[in-house]
Design a protein around this motif. Structure first.
Motif, PDB file in Angstrom:
ATOM      1  N   GLN A  44      46.479  46.623  22.745  1.00 48.30           N
ATOM      2  CA  GLN A  44      46.524  47.464  22.944  1.00 48.30           C
ATOM      3  C   GLN A  44      45.913  48.159  24.108  1.00 48.30           C
ATOM      4  OE1 GLN A  44      44.611  47.581  18.251  1.00 48.30           O
ATOM      5  NE2 GLN A  44      45.620  49.312  18.076  1.00 48.30           N
ATOM      6  N   LYS A  45      44.734  47.539  24.598  1.00 48.90           N
ATOM      7  CA  LYS A  45      44.465  48.107  25.083  1.00 48.90           C
ATOM      8  C   LYS A  45      45.101  47.972  26.646  1.00 48.90           C
ATOM      9  CE  LYS A  45      40.045  45.526  24.041  1.00 48.90           C
ATOM     10  NZ  LYS A  45      38.782  44.780  24.086  1.00 48.90           N
ATOM     11  N   ASN A  46      46.358  47.250  26.874  1.00 49.95           N
ATOM     12  CA  ASN A  46      46.839  47.313  27.643  1.00 49.95           C
ATOM     13  C   ASN A  46      48.448  48.015  27.468  1.00 49.95           C
ATOM     14  OD1 ASN A  46      46.749  43.757  27.955  1.00 49.95           O
ATOM     15  ND2 ASN A  46      45.703  44.443  29.154  1.00 49.95           N
ATOM     16  N   VAL A  67      50.562  42.137  30.987  1.00 48.90           N
ATOM     17  CA  VAL A  67      49.480  41.821  32.110  1.00 48.90           C
ATOM     18  C   VAL A  67      48.833  42.509  31.832  1.00 48.90           C
ATOM     19  CG1 VAL A  67      50.939  43.395  33.383  1.00 48.90           C
ATOM     20  CG2 VAL A  67      49.182  41.594  34.545  1.00 48.90           C
ATOM     21  N   GLU A  68      47.358  41.845  32.263  1.00 47.98           N
ATOM     22  CA  GLU A  68      46.034  42.767  31.904  1.00 47.98           C
ATOM     23  C   GLU A  68      45.490  42.913  33.146  1.00 47.98           C
ATOM     24  OE1 GLU A  68      43.607  38.607  31.525  1.00 47.98           O
ATOM     25  OE2 GLU A  68      43.822  38.413  28.882  1.00 47.98           O
ATOM     26  N   GLU A  69      44.560  43.937  32.502  1.00 45.79           N
ATOM     27  CA  GLU A  69      43.782  44.875  34.186  1.00 45.79           C
ATOM     28  C   GLU A  69      43.410  43.839  35.592  1.00 45.79           C
ATOM     29  OE1 GLU A  69      41.934  48.629  33.206  1.00 45.79           O
ATOM     30  OE2 GLU A  69      41.877  47.822  31.798  1.00 45.79           O
ATOM     31  N   GLN A  70      43.487  43.832  36.181  1.00 42.15           N
ATOM     32  CA  GLN A  70      43.451  43.207  37.504  1.00 42.15           C
ATOM     33  C   GLN A  70      41.637  43.016  37.675  1.00 42.15           C
ATOM     34  OE1 GLN A  70      41.825  44.153  41.151  1.00 42.15           O
ATOM     35  NE2 GLN A  70      41.013  46.195  40.540  1.00 42.15           N
ATOM     36  N   HIS A  71      41.601  42.371  38.293  1.00 41.44           N
ATOM     37  CA  HIS A  71      40.175  42.106  37.986  1.00 41.44           C
ATOM     38  C   HIS A  71      39.763  41.120  39.776  1.00 41.44           C
ATOM     39  CE1 HIS A  71      35.460  40.372  37.288  1.00 41.44           C
ATOM     40  NE2 HIS A  71      36.063  39.679  37.376  1.00 41.44           N
ATOM     41  N   GLN A  72      39.105  41.115  40.815  1.00 43.19           N
ATOM     42  CA  GLN A  72      39.140  40.643  41.597  1.00 43.19           C
ATOM     43  C   GLN A  72      40.058  40.695  42.595  1.00 43.19           C
ATOM     44  OE1 GLN A  72      36.649  37.512  40.682  1.00 43.19           O
ATOM     45  NE2 GLN A  72      34.747  38.581  41.389  1.00 43.19           N
ATOM     46  N   GLY A  73      40.850  41.602  42.785  1.00 45.41           N
ATOM     47  CA  GLY A  73      41.946  41.658  43.028  1.00 45.41           C
ATOM     48  C   GLY A  73      43.181  41.201  42.656  1.00 45.41           C
ATOM     49  N   VAL A  77      49.020  37.588  33.940  1.00 42.69           N
ATOM     50  CA  VAL A  77      49.551  37.790  33.374  1.00 42.69           C
ATOM     51  C   VAL A  77      49.044  37.165  32.225  1.00 42.69           C
ATOM     52  CG1 VAL A  77      52.546  36.753  33.297  1.00 42.69           C
ATOM     53  CG2 VAL A  77      51.985  38.013  35.069  1.00 42.69           C
ATOM     54  N   HIS A  78      49.422  37.219  30.582  1.00 41.58           N
ATOM     55  CA  HIS A  78      48.822  36.760  29.828  1.00 41.58           C
ATOM     56  C   HIS A  78      50.073  36.138  28.648  1.00 41.58           C
ATOM     57  CE1 HIS A  78      45.859  35.832  26.536  1.00 41.58           C
ATOM     58  NE2 HIS A  78      47.198  36.107  25.314  1.00 41.58           N
ATOM     59  N   LEU A  79      51.017  36.977  29.081  1.00 41.40           N
ATOM     60  CA  LEU A  79      52.108  36.336  28.182  1.00 41.40           C
ATOM     61  C   LEU A  79      53.420  36.965  28.594  1.00 41.40           C
ATOM     62  CD1 LEU A  79      53.736  34.875  25.144  1.00 41.40           C
ATOM     63  CD2 LEU A  79      53.254  37.565  24.784  1.00 41.40           C
ATOM     64  N   VAL A  80      54.233  35.816  29.122  1.00 48.25           N
ATOM     65  CA  VAL A  80      55.953  36.429  28.998  1.00 48.25           C
ATOM     66  C   VAL A  80      56.546  35.565  28.065  1.00 48.25           C
ATOM     67  CG1 VAL A  80      57.729  36.504  30.879  1.00 48.25           C
ATOM     68  CG2 VAL A  80      55.359  36.827  31.154  1.00 48.25           C
ATOM     69  N   ALA A 102      53.332  47.019  37.713  1.00 44.99           N
ATOM     70  CA  ALA A 102      51.908  47.552  36.846  1.00 44.99           C
ATOM     71  C   ALA A 102      51.134  47.021  37.608  1.00 44.99           C
ATOM     72  CB  ALA A 102      52.012  46.561  35.367  1.00 44.99           C
ATOM     73  N   ALA A 103      50.724  45.334  37.889  1.00 46.28           N
ATOM     74  CA  ALA A 103      49.822  45.135  38.481  1.00 46.28           C
ATOM     75  C   ALA A 103      49.952  45.527  40.359  1.00 46.28           C
ATOM     76  CB  ALA A 103      50.019  43.813  38.812  1.00 46.28           C
ATOM     77  N   ARG A 104      50.333  45.822  40.786  1.00 46.73           N
ATOM     78  CA  ARG A 104      50.300  46.486  42.424  1.00 46.73           C
ATOM     79  C   ARG A 104      50.345  48.440  41.689  1.00 46.73           C
ATOM     80  NH1 ARG A 104      55.160  45.708  43.882  1.00 46.73           N
ATOM     81  NH2 ARG A 104      54.884  43.907  44.602  1.00 46.73           N
ATOM     82  N   GLU A 105      50.147  48.217  40.539  1.00 38.87           N
ATOM     83  CA  GLU A 105      49.710  50.414  40.335  1.00 38.87           C
ATOM     84  C   GLU A 105      47.915  50.217  40.288  1.00 38.87           C
ATOM     85  OE1 GLU A 105      52.119  51.056  37.115  1.00 38.87           O
ATOM     86  OE2 GLU A 105      53.850  51.287  37.971  1.00 38.87           O
TER      87      GLU A 105
END
Length: 315
Positions: A44-46, A67-73, A77-80, A102-105
């Motif tokens: 839900q958070k993602n 994919v989880e929110e970026q951390h330290q750049g 990717v949690h699941l594919v 999404a990660a780039r955004e």
């Protein structure tokens, strides 16, 4: 086939795909799998950040990525997961394009993921996409760790013995007395077809130990064995007429990384050991094994005794 961002209304579909993934790639032994309720909290958070994607074809959903929110750049990717019927059709790549966008955004410069070492197919796929190993996750059951820790406490002993295939005690003692640098308190002891030489200096000085075995072999024209217990590892060097013909170290990389060829060179040569000491070839292969860590072998003191007995030596 289309890729779209998932919404909370897709919970049933995402759960179905997630459960298929869990069944296909179960958690390693000792790990308790998450419940769907726990997973859904994170999903839900993602979803709220637009970072969960569904792949669909004319027959329905075929894959999911999160994919989880970026951390330290870096975005993780949690699941594919792609259903078997749609694999090798570009679905994984399409999901990764959406993940990358999404990660780039979110401002990420790097994406990461985790894969079980046993999952060869997934590892090959990620390596094909350019992913490289940057860390290693390791696990150990607590009962196993307790046993290893108890073993670690008992691996500090160092002991070196030199064995000469001779019954000429006088000649062996003379050669030992002429060895330089002088030994501290050399003892020569007869044992069947071998003479055993010990001295406190040799217990910690690997170089001196090897030189003594080489020199005795050369002077006496005999087979010699330099056998040592070096804390958690066991070593032997086998000499014939002054030339070292075989060297064994129970954990070849214990003292530092080695090229693969050098690692393999530190395995015992069963044919040579059998020919020069009379040990049974199959017993050499069974007992004088090498491993990546000392814990994959018997305790070093026990291994030291086994190898000595294998060759007919007095440890």
């Amino acid at each position: 086939m289309t890729i779209r961002r998932a919404t909370e209304a897709d919970e049933a579909t995402i759960r179905e795909l997630w459960e298929e993934f869990q069944q296909e790639v179960p958690e390693p032994n000792g790990f308790i799998p998450e419940t769907w309720e726990q997973e859904w909290d994170d999903v839900q958070k993602n979803i709220a950040t637009g970072a969960v994607f569904l792949a669909e074809d004319e027959a329905g959903p075929v894959g999911v990525a999160r994919v989880e929110e970026q951390h330290q750049g870096s975005s993780h990717v949690h699941l594919v997961y792609v259903r078997p019927r749609s694999r090798r059709q570009g679905v994984t790549k399409a999901l990764f394009r959406a993940v990358a966008d999404a990660a780039r955004e979110q401002g990420a410069k790097t994406v990461s993921l985790e894969v079980l070492l046993a999952n060869d197919v997934a590892r090959s796929t990620w390596q094909h996409l350019g992913f490289k190993d940057v860390w290693v996750g390791m696990a150990q059951p607590l009962d196993g760790l307790d046993a290893r820790l108890a073993q670690v406490e008992d691996v500090g002993e160092w002991r070196a013995t030199t064995h000469v295939q001779s019954d000429d005690e006088v000649s062996v003692k003379r050669a030992v007395a002429q060895f330089l640098p002088r030994l501290q308190a050399p003892e020569v002891r007869s044992s069947e077809s071998w003479m055993r030489v010990t001295d406190p200096v040799l217990d910690r000085d690997r170089d001196a130990h090897g030189r003594l075995a080489k020199e005795l072999s050369e002077r006496l024209g005999a087979v010699t064995v330099a056998l040592s217990l070096e804390g958690p590892v066991v070593r032997f060097r086998l000499y014939e007429r002054g030339r070292m013909v075989d060297e064994y170290l129970s954990v070849p990389t214990y003292y530092g990384a080695l090229p693969k060829g050098d690692e393999l060179a530190l395995a015992a040569n069963p044919t040579l050991v059998s020919r020069l000491t009379g040990a049974e070839r199959d017993d050499v292969k069974r007992i004088a094994r090498i491993a990546e860590t000392p814990f994959e072998l018997p305790p070093s003191g026990e291994l030291y005794k086994q190898i000595a007995q294998l060759m007919g030596l007095e440890p």
